[in-house]
Design a protein around this motif. Structure first.
Motif, mmCIF file in Angstrom:
data_model
loop_
_atom_site.group_PDB
_atom_site.id
_atom_site.type_symbol
_atom_site.label_atom_id
_atom_site.label_comp_id
_atom_site.label_asym_id
_atom_site.label_seq_id
_atom_site.Cartn_x
_atom_site.Cartn_y
_atom_site.Cartn_z
ATOM 1 N N ALA A 148 -20.632 0.569 63.685
ATOM 2 C CA ALA A 148 -19.723 -0.461 64.117
ATOM 3 C C ALA A 148 -18.404 -0.671 63.090
ATOM 4 C CB ALA A 148 -20.447 -1.984 64.255
ATOM 5 N N CYS A 149 -17.880 -1.891 63.131
ATOM 6 C CA CYS A 149 -16.805 -2.104 62.048
ATOM 7 C C CYS A 149 -17.294 -2.589 60.986
ATOM 8 C CB CYS A 149 -15.693 -2.908 62.889
ATOM 9 S SG CYS A 149 -13.947 -2.695 61.998
ATOM 10 N N SER A 150 -16.974 -4.213 60.530
ATOM 11 C CA SER A 150 -17.083 -4.684 59.402
ATOM 12 C C SER A 150 -18.586 -5.052 59.422
ATOM 13 C CB SER A 150 -16.184 -5.744 59.237
ATOM 14 O OG SER A 150 -16.433 -6.695 60.187
ATOM 15 N N TYR A 151 -19.163 -5.135 60.332
ATOM 16 C CA TYR A 151 -20.614 -5.520 60.611
ATOM 17 C C TYR A 151 -21.109 -4.656 61.428
ATOM 18 C CZ TYR A 151 -24.956 -7.807 61.372
ATOM 19 O OH TYR A 151 -26.583 -8.081 61.579
ATOM 20 N N PRO A 152 -22.387 -3.933 61.204
ATOM 21 C CA PRO A 152 -23.035 -4.105 59.776
ATOM 22 C C PRO A 152 -22.559 -3.427 58.719
ATOM 23 C CG PRO A 152 -24.275 -2.506 61.106
ATOM 24 C CD PRO A 152 -23.046 -2.998 61.905
ATOM 25 N N ALA A 153 -21.556 -2.508 58.855
ATOM 26 C CA ALA A 153 -20.828 -1.857 57.513
ATOM 27 C C ALA A 153 -21.838 -0.843 57.078
ATOM 28 C CB ALA A 153 -20.340 -2.853 56.583
ATOM 29 N N ARG A 154 -22.612 -0.292 57.819
ATOM 30 C CA ARG A 154 -23.216 0.800 57.577
ATOM 31 C C ARG A 154 -23.999 1.484 58.702
ATOM 32 N NH1 ARG A 154 -28.933 -0.551 58.113
ATOM 33 N NH2 ARG A 154 -29.373 -2.747 58.784
ATOM 34 N N VAL A 155 -24.502 2.667 58.303
ATOM 35 C CA VAL A 155 -25.034 3.419 59.548
ATOM 36 C C VAL A 155 -26.616 3.139 59.712
ATOM 37 C CG1 VAL A 155 -25.575 5.785 60.393
ATOM 38 C CG2 VAL A 155 -23.528 5.257 59.051
ATOM 39 N N PHE A 156 -27.127 2.762 60.622
ATOM 40 C CA PHE A 156 -28.771 2.595 61.055
ATOM 41 C C PHE A 156 -29.490 3.782 60.705
ATOM 42 C CE2 PHE A 156 -26.782 -1.080 63.668
ATOM 43 C CZ PHE A 156 -27.416 -2.086 63.008
ATOM 44 N N LYS A 157 -30.632 3.407 60.231
ATOM 45 C CA LYS A 157 -31.430 4.627 60.127
ATOM 46 C C LYS A 157 -31.936 4.998 61.341
ATOM 47 C CE LYS A 157 -33.371 3.161 55.412
ATOM 48 N NZ LYS A 157 -34.723 3.144 54.514
#
Length: 205
Positions: A148-157
């Protein structure tokens, strides 16, 4: 005995009732009993087998002493098999016909062929060219959006992405024993077995 160590020779075809059955030829054993695990000493019951010859100069001092206790030469591969019925002694030789008979079913474990660093089309069967994987208009073998964009601001495992493929332990279950050639230490099982030719595999009941 619940299993044995072997080497994958290659694939072959066996004809049964007029049907061509793809099979794998495996050199199973002979293996040597190199250690015996007991409930009193180790907390579980198992037999350690050694397979294949190894040069003594390429064997550590600790392992050299381990093999001398069993009165055998250094072995290339060691593996433990759970055993609850038969009593074994150090140095005993286990052959393929001591473990398996024709018509039985077994599981084969081996390390698959290493494919190196692969993309999502080959590694995870993404659509690729023609199916335009994830809506990519000019990069048809790329994975597309991964977050996604600013949230969660990371790549899910756990996302299906590019990475190393193969070179992992895989077990194929319920392969039928088509033929046992005890005089040549060979066993023929139906279907395919993990790994390239001449790779070490473990056969389990």
């Amino acid at each position: 005995m619940s299993g044995i160590i072997g080497k994958k020779i290659g694939m072959m075809t066996v004809f049964e009732d007029g049907a061509a059955v793809p099979c794998t030829l495996i050199e199973a054993g002979p293996c040597v009993v190199t250690q015996i695990r007991t409930e009193e000493k180790d907390g579980y019951k198992a037999v350690q087998l050694g397979y294949g010859e190894k040069k003594e100069k390429r064997t550590s001092k600790a392992l050299q002493g381990h093999f001398k206790k069993a009165n055998t030469t250094p072995k290339r591969k060691l593996a433990e098999f759970k055993e609850f019925t038969t009593d074994f002694n150090l140095g005993d030789t286990i052959k393929v016909d001591d473990v398996f008979a024709e018509g039985e079913f077994l599981d084969v474990s081996g390390k698959t062929k290493g494919r190196g660093f692969q993309g999502v089309v080959k590694r995870h069967n993404f659509g690729g060219v023609g199916q335009t994987t994830h809506g990519q208009h000019n990069r048809q073998r790329h994975p597309g959006s991964i977050g996604a964009c600013s949230y969660p601001a990371r790549v899910f495992k756990g996302l299906k992405m590019a990475g190393r493929m193969g070179n992992t332990m895989v077990t194929i279950q319920n392969l039928k024993v088509v033929k046992v050639m005890a005089d040549k230490n060979l066993i023929v099982v139906s279907g395919s077995v993990p790994g390239p030719k001449n790779s070490v595999v473990m056969l389990h009941k």
